[in-house]
Each structure stands twice: as structure tokens, then as C-alpha cells.
Write a protein that holds these residues in place. Sequence first.
Motif, PDB file in Angstrom:
ATOM      1  N   GLU A 126       3.009   5.885  -2.854  1.00 31.86           N
ATOM      2  CA  GLU A 126       4.184   6.627  -3.317  1.00 31.86           C
ATOM      3  C   GLU A 126       4.088   6.939  -4.792  1.00 31.86           C
ATOM      4  OE1 GLU A 126       7.924   4.694  -2.482  1.00 31.86           O
ATOM      5  OE2 GLU A 126       7.269   4.403  -0.411  1.00 31.86           O
ATOM      6  N   SER A 127       3.481   6.023  -5.529  1.00 33.81           N
ATOM      7  CA  SER A 127       3.353   6.261  -6.970  1.00 33.81           C
ATOM      8  C   SER A 127       2.094   7.045  -7.284  1.00 33.81           C
ATOM      9  CB  SER A 127       3.311   4.924  -7.721  1.00 33.81           C
ATOM     10  OG  SER A 127       4.091   3.977  -7.069  1.00 33.81           O
ATOM     11  N   LYS A 128       1.492   7.620  -6.277  1.00 33.55           N
ATOM     12  CA  LYS A 128       0.340   8.489  -6.450  1.00 33.55           C
ATOM     13  C   LYS A 128      -0.846   7.752  -7.071  1.00 33.55           C
ATOM     14  CE  LYS A 128       2.583  12.619  -5.749  1.00 33.55           C
ATOM     15  NZ  LYS A 128       3.925  12.211  -5.352  1.00 33.55           N
ATOM     16  N   ARG A 129      -0.960   6.488  -6.742  1.00 36.65           N
ATOM     17  CA  ARG A 129      -2.114   5.753  -7.249  1.00 36.65           C
ATOM     18  C   ARG A 129      -3.023   5.380  -6.104  1.00 36.65           C
ATOM     19  NH1 ARG A 129      -0.257   1.307  -8.309  1.00 36.65           N
ATOM     20  NH2 ARG A 129       1.969   1.713  -8.422  1.00 36.65           N
ATOM     21  N   THR A 162      -5.157   2.478  -6.378  1.00 37.35           N
ATOM     22  CA  THR A 162      -5.455   1.052  -6.373  1.00 37.35           C
ATOM     23  C   THR A 162      -4.180   0.231  -6.314  1.00 37.35           C
ATOM     24  OG1 THR A 162      -7.352   1.529  -7.764  1.00 37.35           O
ATOM     25  CG2 THR A 162      -6.705  -0.769  -7.587  1.00 37.35           C
ATOM     26  N   MET A 163      -4.102  -0.600  -5.307  1.00 40.78           N
ATOM     27  CA  MET A 163      -2.943  -1.483  -5.158  1.00 40.78           C
ATOM     28  C   MET A 163      -2.973  -2.508  -6.282  1.00 40.78           C
ATOM     29  SD  MET A 163      -2.112  -4.247  -2.202  1.00 40.78           S
ATOM     30  CE  MET A 163      -2.482  -3.161  -0.847  1.00 40.78           C
ATOM     31  N   ASN A 164      -1.875  -2.612  -6.998  1.00 45.14           N
ATOM     32  CA  ASN A 164      -1.859  -3.579  -8.089  1.00 45.14           C
ATOM     33  C   ASN A 164      -0.791  -4.641  -7.877  1.00 45.14           C
ATOM     34  OD1 ASN A 164       0.596  -2.432  -8.747  1.00 45.14           O
ATOM     35  ND2 ASN A 164      -0.237  -1.171 -10.385  1.00 45.14           N
ATOM     36  N   ALA A 165      -0.709  -5.554  -8.836  1.00 46.92           N
ATOM     37  CA  ALA A 165       0.192  -6.700  -8.699  1.00 46.92           C
ATOM     38  C   ALA A 165       1.645  -6.252  -8.539  1.00 46.92           C
ATOM     39  CB  ALA A 165       0.054  -7.601  -9.917  1.00 46.92           C
ATOM     40  N   ASP A 166       2.009  -5.239  -9.282  1.00 50.71           N
ATOM     41  CA  ASP A 166       3.377  -4.756  -9.220  1.00 50.71           C
ATOM     42  C   ASP A 166       3.756  -4.251  -7.836  1.00 50.71           C
ATOM     43  OD1 ASP A 166       5.353  -2.888 -11.527  1.00 50.71           O
ATOM     44  OD2 ASP A 166       5.034  -5.054 -11.349  1.00 50.71           O
ATOM     45  N   ASP A 167       2.816  -3.572  -7.222  1.00 49.46           N
ATOM     46  CA  ASP A 167       3.063  -3.081  -5.868  1.00 49.46           C
ATOM     47  C   ASP A 167       3.355  -4.245  -4.944  1.00 49.46           C
ATOM     48  OD1 ASP A 167       0.341  -0.720  -6.261  1.00 49.46           O
ATOM     49  OD2 ASP A 167       2.475  -0.491  -6.706  1.00 49.46           O
ATOM     50  N   VAL A 168       2.580  -5.299  -5.115  1.00 43.84           N
ATOM     51  CA  VAL A 168       2.762  -6.452  -4.240  1.00 43.84           C
ATOM     52  C   VAL A 168       4.129  -7.082  -4.458  1.00 43.84           C
ATOM     53  CG1 VAL A 168       1.818  -8.684  -3.559  1.00 43.84           C
ATOM     54  CG2 VAL A 168       0.275  -6.871  -4.261  1.00 43.84           C
ATOM     55  N   LEU A 169       4.515  -7.196  -5.709  1.00 40.70           N
ATOM     56  CA  LEU A 169       5.817  -7.813  -6.006  1.00 40.70           C
ATOM     57  C   LEU A 169       6.959  -6.968  -5.445  1.00 40.70           C
ATOM     58  CD1 LEU A 169       5.111  -9.043  -9.638  1.00 40.70           C
ATOM     59  CD2 LEU A 169       5.335 -10.443  -7.596  1.00 40.70           C
ATOM     60  N   ASN A 185       0.822  -1.196   0.000  1.00 41.73           N
ATOM     61  CA  ASN A 185       0.000   0.000   0.000  1.00 41.73           C
ATOM     62  C   ASN A 185       0.861   1.253   0.000  1.00 41.73           C
ATOM     63  OD1 ASN A 185      -2.731   0.923  -0.003  1.00 41.73           O
ATOM     64  ND2 ASN A 185      -2.396   1.684   2.065  1.00 41.73           N
ATOM     65  N   ASP A 186       1.891   1.221   0.800  1.00 39.41           N
ATOM     66  CA  ASP A 186       2.805   2.361   0.831  1.00 39.41           C
ATOM     67  C   ASP A 186       3.421   2.597  -0.535  1.00 39.41           C
ATOM     68  OD1 ASP A 186       4.147   1.911   4.208  1.00 39.41           O
ATOM     69  OD2 ASP A 186       2.326   2.877   3.447  1.00 39.41           O
TER      70      ASP A 186
END
Lengths: 149, 234
Positions: free
Chosen positions: A67-70, A72-79, A62-63
Motif C-alpha cells: 500500500e505504501s508503494k514499497r 521491502t517489508m520493514n519493521a514498521d509494516d510488521v508493527l 506485506n499488504d
Amino acid sequence: MESEKKVVSEAEELPRTIVRRVVKEKLSNCSEDGDLSVHKDALLAFSESARIFIHYLSATANDICRESKRQTMNADDVLKALEEIEFPDFLNPLKASLDEFRRKNAGKKAGAAKEKEEKKKRKLEEPSHDSGGGERVENEEDQDGTGDA
Amino acid sequence: MENNQAAAQSSSYPPQPTPPLPPPPPPSSSTPFHHLLQQQQQQLQMFWSYQRQEIEQVNDFKNHQLPLARIKKIMKADEDVRMISAEAPILFAKACELFILELTIRSWLHAEENKRRTLQKNDIAAAITRTDIFDFLVDIVPRDEIKEEAAGLGGIMGATASGVPYYYPPMGQPAGGGPHGGMMIGRPAAVDPTGVYVQPPSNAWQSVWQSHAADDGSYGSGASSGQGNLDGQS
């Protein structure tokens, strides 16, 4: 003593049967000779640990997302989060899972999109065939030849 | 006439047991019935090959056996977490499973050390205490466990004044990045120095491994943790 946790837990738990299965399957790999068993409290500990892991990973992802000013948490964030919390070994299997999921979804989407396209086409074709004989859809009962042209 | 002539003629049924389906009729004399049979056969074939595919894919589905809805609920318990893409819970399910596997192996090692065939809560506690990347779980480990492990290590490392060794947050924290220490969820706050312990160099582990003797489940002495749910009343 053997309290079955009838207390309403404010925190959602992971289903115990599934946690149990994951643990027991792994244990059967660990030791070929004889069964290893798991104490009930230990299962709870596994469950709880996994739940906290979800929180931990989720908060980190989530952080990164914020940080990327989005929003919705996406798959990339999780990775990325996994790397950050130092579970790099998880990355490859997770990417594989993700690819699998995306492939399946692409298939479904393509299928659904195709259907939509075809439905549209049929709809467009209907009104233009007003001049006699072409109303297959509407006059199916009239196929024995009594249709009125 | 010999009856052992395998009659390919459809006019006479051969005496031997008939195959499950009649032989394919010559094209010219195909009846609707035969068409139907053929169709059914094809459908059956398709059905079974599809089933086989499904079965092969079951392994993959097994990996997603953690229910996505539940995972989402857990994630959303954190108010900071707002919107989640559809793919995220899939990753979480898998990551969770992998995590449980890791924890299982390490806990098992501890049980092995103590020559037990039943995994107990203290095995998990030990696994958490020993593994750096499981630091985030330290709050669910009863203090006794930490002290016991630390005692084994402290002798080697040289105990600190308070008797509780120190903890260093994982390296490589980006600016404003993820949580540090104990149970700081979602807030890049400062490191909270309350449940802390050391990460020894690898040589130290060897001696701990050998000397660390009695560690059977004699805790649960009410040393409660941050997570009330977990405190197994044993």
C-alpha cells in the motif's frame, strides 16, 4: 498411529524443540504444583498454529507494505500489521526487542565503520612517507637498523 | 626477629599462603614478566566482565531463539512476499514466541477446566475457538470441536438454521487491508462464509465455563482440516 511425519512437508516447520521449550516454560509458570505435560499432538498443533500465525502476520504486513508503494517489508509494516490483526499487546515487547537489536547493530556498524576509516587513513599515509625512515609497515624486518634509506 | 611481621618486602616471601598473584611490584623494578602477568590479569577481568554481559544478554537472545532463516523461509512460502528487511524476521521471531505463549495459556485454561494435567490438542482447539483473534486458525480446528463449543454457546445464543453459528470478521479493516476470515492469505478477498462461528457476549462465557463439561480428547475422528500436516493420526 504414532506417525512421525516422515512425509516431506511442503511447508517449513518451526523447530519442535524450541516450540516445546517455549510451551513448557510457560506451563511451569501457570501451575506451581506439579508438572504439566504436553501431548505430542498438542505440540504439533502449537507448531502449526505458530506457522500459520507467521503467514497471517506476514501477509498483512506485506499488504501494508505494498500500500505504501514499497517493495521491502520493514519493521514498521510488521508493527502496523500487528495492530491490524488485533494483537496490540505484542507491540511494546516487540518495540523493545527492535530497539535492542538496533542498538547492537549501531554499535557494530560504528565499530566496522571506524575500522574502515582507520584503514583508509593508514593507506593514505604510506605513500607520502617515501622519503626515508618512515616505511614502518614494509620494512619491519629492518628494525635492527639495516634498513636502506 | 619475629617472623610474624607481614613482610611487605619483596625480598622475603611471607610464610602464609601466597595470594594467587604476586603483590604488585614497585614501579621501578617492574620486569617484563610482571607486565605480562598484569596484562593477563586485566585480560581475564575483561574477559569475565564481558562474559557476564553476555550472560545477561542471553535472556534477550533466548527470545530470538526461533531461527531467523526458518522464519524467512516460512514467510517466503507466500509468493506475494518478496523482499524482507533485516529487522523483520527479528520481529517475527519475537511475535511468534509471544503468540505461542498466548495460545499456551489459553489452552492450559481449558485443560484445567477439564481437570487434566496434560495439554491435549483439543485444548488448543478450544482456545482457538474461544478467542476472537485466533479466528485465523479456525481451519486447523476439527469441525467436531467447533460444533462442540458452539453447542455450548448455541444453547445460549440461539442456534442458526444450519446449527453453525456465524462469524464476524474483526473490525477496523482498512481499505484493501489484510486478510479476512479463514485462511485467505495475502488476498483481501471477500469473507468466505464457510467455517464460521459466533463471538458471544461476555456473560455467555460464564455459563459456558461452568456448564461445559465433558470435553476430553475424543476427536481426531478423521475430521480433517485444511492443513494436512496437522492432522495428528491418533
